[in-house]
Design an enzyme around this catalytic site. Structure first.
Site, PDB file in Angstrom:
ATOM      1  N   CYS B  87       0.761  -1.181   0.067  1.00 36.95           N
ATOM      2  CA  CYS B  87       0.110  -0.129   0.030  1.00 36.95           C
ATOM      3  C   CYS B  87       0.988   1.306  -0.114  1.00 36.95           C
ATOM      4  O   CYS B  87       1.472   1.483  -0.847  1.00 36.95           O
ATOM      5  CB  CYS B  87      -1.044  -0.114   1.130  1.00 36.95           C
ATOM      6  SG  CYS B  87      -2.389   1.087   1.139  1.00 36.95           S
ATOM      7  N   HIS B 195      -3.386  -5.484   1.266  1.00 39.61           N
ATOM      8  CA  HIS B 195      -2.542  -5.666   2.370  1.00 39.61           C
ATOM      9  C   HIS B 195      -2.561  -7.141   2.899  1.00 39.61           C
ATOM     10  O   HIS B 195      -3.557  -7.935   3.516  1.00 39.61           O
ATOM     11  CB  HIS B 195      -3.394  -5.046   3.497  1.00 39.61           C
ATOM     12  CG  HIS B 195      -3.264  -3.495   3.486  1.00 39.61           C
ATOM     13  ND1 HIS B 195      -2.490  -2.959   4.327  1.00 39.61           N
ATOM     14  CD2 HIS B 195      -3.990  -2.668   2.757  1.00 39.61           C
ATOM     15  CE1 HIS B 195      -2.419  -1.629   4.131  1.00 39.61           C
ATOM     16  NE2 HIS B 195      -3.242  -1.248   3.336  1.00 39.61           N
ATOM     17  N   GLU B 197      -1.284  -8.625   5.178  1.00 39.42           N
ATOM     18  CA  GLU B 197      -1.404  -8.877   6.677  1.00 39.42           C
ATOM     19  C   GLU B 197      -2.550  -8.781   7.271  1.00 39.42           C
ATOM     20  O   GLU B 197      -2.850  -9.412   8.239  1.00 39.42           O
ATOM     21  CB  GLU B 197      -0.308  -7.960   7.252  1.00 39.42           C
ATOM     22  CG  GLU B 197      -0.906  -6.527   7.459  1.00 39.42           C
ATOM     23  CD  GLU B 197      -0.690  -5.742   6.210  1.00 39.42           C
ATOM     24  OE1 GLU B 197      -0.486  -6.140   5.254  1.00 39.42           O
ATOM     25  OE2 GLU B 197      -1.185  -4.395   6.219  1.00 39.42           O
TER      26      GLU B 197
END
Lengths: 95, 230
Positions: B87, B195, B197
């Protein structure tokens, strides 16, 4: 050394989509502005700097624009104006 | 052996702990790297996480690329070290010239925050070493400036060279070529807007990001095993 004010324009390169500009353009007819063919949004940056002369001030502004103000992948820049400014007041207590 | 991953923190970064937590659960060890420190402290891989580095002032990543840590990241990348930008980190890597293209404002002019479907277009990079070509993943995006922009000739070259790593199956932001992630020529520097994560634990609603983070940890271990640690 003299003081200069420099106006730099940063704009999207031709062909790069500008959704914000398109949105403004679409709003204009509703406000009665019918003849506006295009709207492109960019940035105007005013620099105040010291330089020995105007060409040097311009070169410095162009270097700032190339190194930081514009991303060459999607933006162009142009120094639109360079004006001499009055010298800054002297430091220290005034009489 | 534990893969040691440096997570770069700029003022305004806000995903560093998410990344560290996700890597930790997968057996990695994260070490925060403050942006003013030009030393990577011998990590085996570097992640530039999401957030709003330096407030995103001027343009996302425009100021972050000049932070002292970035010289070390560029050297590490040039030496073949695994580097991933997520990002805002992707935006920083393009601004720094470590990845081609740029990220512009979303076509919708809206901040987009939702899971999106992706397809793995290229395996063998530090982010997709353990993924399969054509594998579909659901990973969230969370950005305002995520529209991948590049001139048509460069995009053609990237496609031919296999540098488009991830592609949106439903384009959320107007990215050219539906590009969600790209890599450098060597495949050791990868940037992506989604993302991983945030899709690394069932509690988050999905675990499709794990294969990407596992790939990174494997690349880090490879580097560590090859004795290239600096």
């Amino acid at each position: 050394m003299s003081r200069f004010g420099v106006l730099v324009e940063v704009r999207l390169r031709p062909g790069i989509a500008d959704p914000a500009g398109s949105t403004v353009a679409r709003a204009l007819p509703a406000l009665g502005f019918d003849g506006v063919e295009g709207v492109r949004l960019g940035k105007a940056v005013r620099l105040t700097l010291e330089a020995p002369d105007e060409p040097t001030a311009r070169r410095t502004a162009e270097a700032v624009a190339a190194r930081l103000l514009a991303n060459a992948v999607m933006e162009d820049y142009e120094v639109l104006a360079v004006e001499a400014l009055p010298n800054a007041p002297e430091e220290g207590p005034r009489p | 052996m534990t893969a040691r991953v440096g997570v770069v923190v700029f003022p305004g970064t806000n995903c560093e702990h998410d990344v560290a937590e996700a890597l930790g659960r997968l057996g990695g060890e994260a070490r925060m790297l403050w942006h003013q420190d030009p030393d990577l402290h011998g990590v085996d891989a570097v992640v530039l996480p999401g957030g709003f580095a330096h407030g995103d002032y001027l343009r996302p990543g425009a100021l972050a690329r000049f932070s002292p840590v970035m010289g070390a990241v560029a050297d590490f990348a040039a030496a073949g070290g695994p580097v991933v930008g997520i990002c805002n980190g992707f935006q920083v890597l393009t601004e720094a010239g470590l990845l081609p293209g740029a990220l512009g404002v979303n076509r919708s002019l809206r901040f987009v925050c939702r899971p999106v479907r992706l397809r793995v277009e290229r395996t063998g990079t530090v982010l997709t070493g353990q993924a399969e070509a054509g594998q579909e993943l659901v990973v969230p995006v969370n950005h305002f400036s995520g529209a991948y922009r590049v001139d048509p000739a460069t995009l053609e070259r990237l496609e031919a060279a296999g540098q488009v790593v991830l592609r949106y199956l439903e384009n959320p932001n107007g990215s050219q070529g539906d590009v969600a992630g790209v890599c450098n020529e060597a495949g050791n520097v990868v940037g992506l807007m989604p993302h991983p994560e945030r899709a690394s634990d069932p509690l988050q609603g999905g675990t499709d990001g794990q294969v990407l983070l596992r790939s990174l940890l494997a690349a880090a271990l490879d580097r560590s095993a090859s004795g290239a640690r600096r």
